[in-house]
Motif scaffolding. Structure first.
Motif, short mmCIF file in Angstrom:
data_model
loop_
_atom_site.label_atom_id
_atom_site.label_comp_id
_atom_site.label_asym_id
_atom_site.label_seq_id
_atom_site.Cartn_x
_atom_site.Cartn_y
_atom_site.Cartn_z
N ASP A 296 3.65 9.67 -6.88
CA ASP A 296 4.25 8.89 -7.97
C ASP A 296 3.24 7.92 -8.58
O ASP A 296 3.19 7.74 -9.80
CB ASP A 296 5.46 8.10 -7.48
CG ASP A 296 6.71 8.94 -7.28
OD1 ASP A 296 6.69 10.14 -7.62
OD2 ASP A 296 7.70 8.38 -6.77
N LEU A 297 2.42 7.30 -7.73
CA LEU A 297 1.45 6.33 -8.24
C LEU A 297 0.32 7.00 -9.01
O LEU A 297 -0.22 6.42 -9.95
CB LEU A 297 0.91 5.46 -7.11
CG LEU A 297 1.92 4.48 -6.52
CD1 LEU A 297 1.29 3.67 -5.40
CD2 LEU A 297 2.51 3.56 -7.58
N VAL A 298 -0.01 8.23 -8.64
CA VAL A 298 -0.99 8.99 -9.44
C VAL A 298 -0.46 9.14 -10.86
O VAL A 298 -1.17 8.91 -11.84
CB VAL A 298 -1.27 10.38 -8.80
CG1 VAL A 298 -2.02 11.28 -9.77
CG2 VAL A 298 -2.06 10.22 -7.51
N GLU A 299 0.80 9.51 -10.96
CA GLU A 299 1.45 9.65 -12.27
C GLU A 299 1.50 8.31 -13.00
O GLU A 299 1.23 8.23 -14.21
CB GLU A 299 2.89 10.17 -12.05
CG GLU A 299 3.34 11.20 -13.04
CD GLU A 299 4.73 11.70 -12.66
OE1 GLU A 299 5.67 11.31 -13.38
OE2 GLU A 299 4.86 12.46 -11.69
N ALA B 44 8.12 5.72 -8.01
CA ALA B 44 7.22 4.57 -7.98
C ALA B 44 6.55 4.42 -9.34
O ALA B 44 6.07 5.41 -9.91
CB ALA B 44 6.17 4.75 -6.89
N ILE B 45 6.54 3.20 -9.85
CA ILE B 45 5.98 2.94 -11.18
C ILE B 45 4.81 1.95 -11.14
O ILE B 45 4.25 1.62 -12.16
CB ILE B 45 7.06 2.42 -12.15
CG1 ILE B 45 7.68 1.12 -11.62
CG2 ILE B 45 8.12 3.49 -12.38
CD1 ILE B 45 8.53 0.38 -12.64
N GLY B 46 4.47 1.49 -9.93
CA GLY B 46 3.37 0.54 -9.81
C GLY B 46 3.34 -0.09 -8.44
O GLY B 46 4.00 0.38 -7.51
N SER B 47 2.57 -1.15 -8.34
CA SER B 47 2.39 -1.82 -7.06
C SER B 47 2.12 -3.30 -7.28
O SER B 47 1.65 -3.71 -8.35
CB SER B 47 1.22 -1.18 -6.32
OG SER B 47 1.03 -1.77 -5.06
N THR B 48 2.40 -4.10 -6.27
CA THR B 48 2.06 -5.52 -6.24
C THR B 48 1.87 -5.92 -4.79
O THR B 48 2.35 -5.23 -3.90
CB THR B 48 3.15 -6.37 -6.96
OG1 THR B 48 2.66 -7.71 -7.14
CG2 THR B 48 4.46 -6.39 -6.19
N SER B 49 1.17 -7.01 -4.56
CA SER B 49 0.84 -7.39 -3.18
C SER B 49 0.91 -8.88 -2.96
O SER B 49 0.69 -9.68 -3.88
CB SER B 49 -0.59 -6.96 -2.83
OG SER B 49 -0.75 -5.57 -2.86
N PHE B 50 1.17 -9.26 -1.70
CA PHE B 50 0.87 -10.59 -1.20
C PHE B 50 -0.56 -10.50 -0.69
O PHE B 50 -0.93 -9.51 -0.03
CB PHE B 50 1.77 -10.98 -0.03
CG PHE B 50 3.22 -11.18 -0.36
CD1 PHE B 50 3.65 -11.50 -1.64
CD2 PHE B 50 4.17 -11.07 0.65
CE1 PHE B 50 5.00 -11.69 -1.91
CE2 PHE B 50 5.52 -11.26 0.38
CZ PHE B 50 5.93 -11.58 -0.90
N HIS B 51 -1.38 -11.51 -0.97
CA HIS B 51 -2.74 -11.50 -0.43
C HIS B 51 -3.22 -12.94 -0.26
O HIS B 51 -2.55 -13.88 -0.69
CB HIS B 51 -3.69 -10.68 -1.31
CG HIS B 51 -3.92 -11.25 -2.66
ND1 HIS B 51 -4.98 -12.06 -2.96
CD2 HIS B 51 -3.20 -11.13 -3.81
CE1 HIS B 51 -4.93 -12.40 -4.24
NE2 HIS B 51 -3.86 -11.86 -4.77
N ASP B 52 -4.37 -13.07 0.39
CA ASP B 52 -4.90 -14.39 0.71
C ASP B 52 -3.80 -15.26 1.33
O ASP B 52 -3.54 -16.37 0.90
CB ASP B 52 -5.54 -15.04 -0.51
CG ASP B 52 -6.86 -14.38 -0.85
OD1 ASP B 52 -7.91 -14.92 -0.47
OD2 ASP B 52 -6.85 -13.29 -1.47
N ILE B 53 -3.16 -14.69 2.34
CA ILE B 53 -2.02 -15.33 3.00
C ILE B 53 -2.54 -16.38 3.98
O ILE B 53 -3.32 -16.07 4.88
CB ILE B 53 -1.18 -14.26 3.74
CG1 ILE B 53 -0.70 -13.19 2.74
CG2 ILE B 53 -0.01 -14.90 4.48
CD1 ILE B 53 -0.18 -11.92 3.40
N LEU B 54 -2.12 -17.63 3.78
CA LEU B 54 -2.56 -18.75 4.61
C LEU B 54 -1.33 -19.39 5.28
O LEU B 54 -0.75 -20.32 4.73
CB LEU B 54 -3.30 -19.78 3.76
CG LEU B 54 -4.53 -19.27 3.00
CD1 LEU B 54 -5.05 -20.32 2.04
CD2 LEU B 54 -5.61 -18.84 3.98
#
Length: 192
Positions: free
Chosen positions: A24-27, A74-84
């Motif tokens: 789905d993410l390739v698409e 699936a149409i995209g992605s998002t993330s939590f990062h630099d988690i302190l």
């Protein structure tokens, strides 16, 4: 690491990103040839599996897949990062959506779900965003969320083409969250 929930609102589902979402993410990344935008983190279609594996291997990043409930895709992605955890701060980033979902309710819905979870469930104090100084579309999107511009970090990122660039930093504090929540909810109510 944080336990990632499955979140759902306004026809959008966020759940932990896995290899089962790869096709789905390739698409999705081909919708608008998003990997050609030099200032984003959208993977090339033939590198989506590497993108998912990299996200999974990063100790301070936890990735979500964004799913259109209507289609189940699936149409995209998002993330939590630099988690302190000590300072109760994290950033939301690595966000991208298929181009046909740009300027829809999707980004506002995702951010409202994520911010609600961060401030009300995790009890974190600060949520940050960062974007390339030339990514004006992303800067406007972050500002529409109610985030405040913290400043510019000079020369700290490398673009896809190898050029060293500056990063624009934004944040929302827990004390600002009630007003931000009202404004995001009102925006969504107007779009339906």
């Amino acid at each position: 690491m944080l336990d990632l929930p499955t979140l759902s609102s306004n026809g959008i589902i966020l759940k932990p990103l896995t290899l089962t979402h790869a096709s789905d993410l390739v698409e999705a990344c081909q919708d608008g040839e998003l990997w050609k935008i030099n200032v984003t983190s959208v993977p090339e279609p033939n590198k989506v599996i590497d993108y998912i594996n990299t996200a999974d291997s990063m100790p301070d990043r936890q990735a979500f897949v964004v799913i259109d409930e209507r289609t189940g895709k699936a149409i995209g992605s998002t993330s939590f990062h630099d988690i302190l955890p000590l300072t109760k701060r994290l950033e939301i980033g690595y966000t991208w959506y298929a181009k046909s979902y740009w300027q829809t309710h999707v980004n506002t819905t995702c951010k409202l779900m994520l911010l609600t979870y961060i401030f009300e469930n995790l009890k974190y104090q600060t949520v940050g965003w960062r974007t390339d100084i030339e990514n004006h579309r992303s800067q406007k999107a972050i500002e529409r969320l109610g985030a405040k511009k913290d400043g510019i970090i000079r020369g700290n990122r490398v673009r896809r083409d190898g050029v060293i660039s500056d990063t624009v930093m934004y944040s929302v504090l827990k004390s600002e969250w009630p007003q931000v929540k009202v404004e995001l909810t009102n925006k969504l109510n107007k779009s339906y």
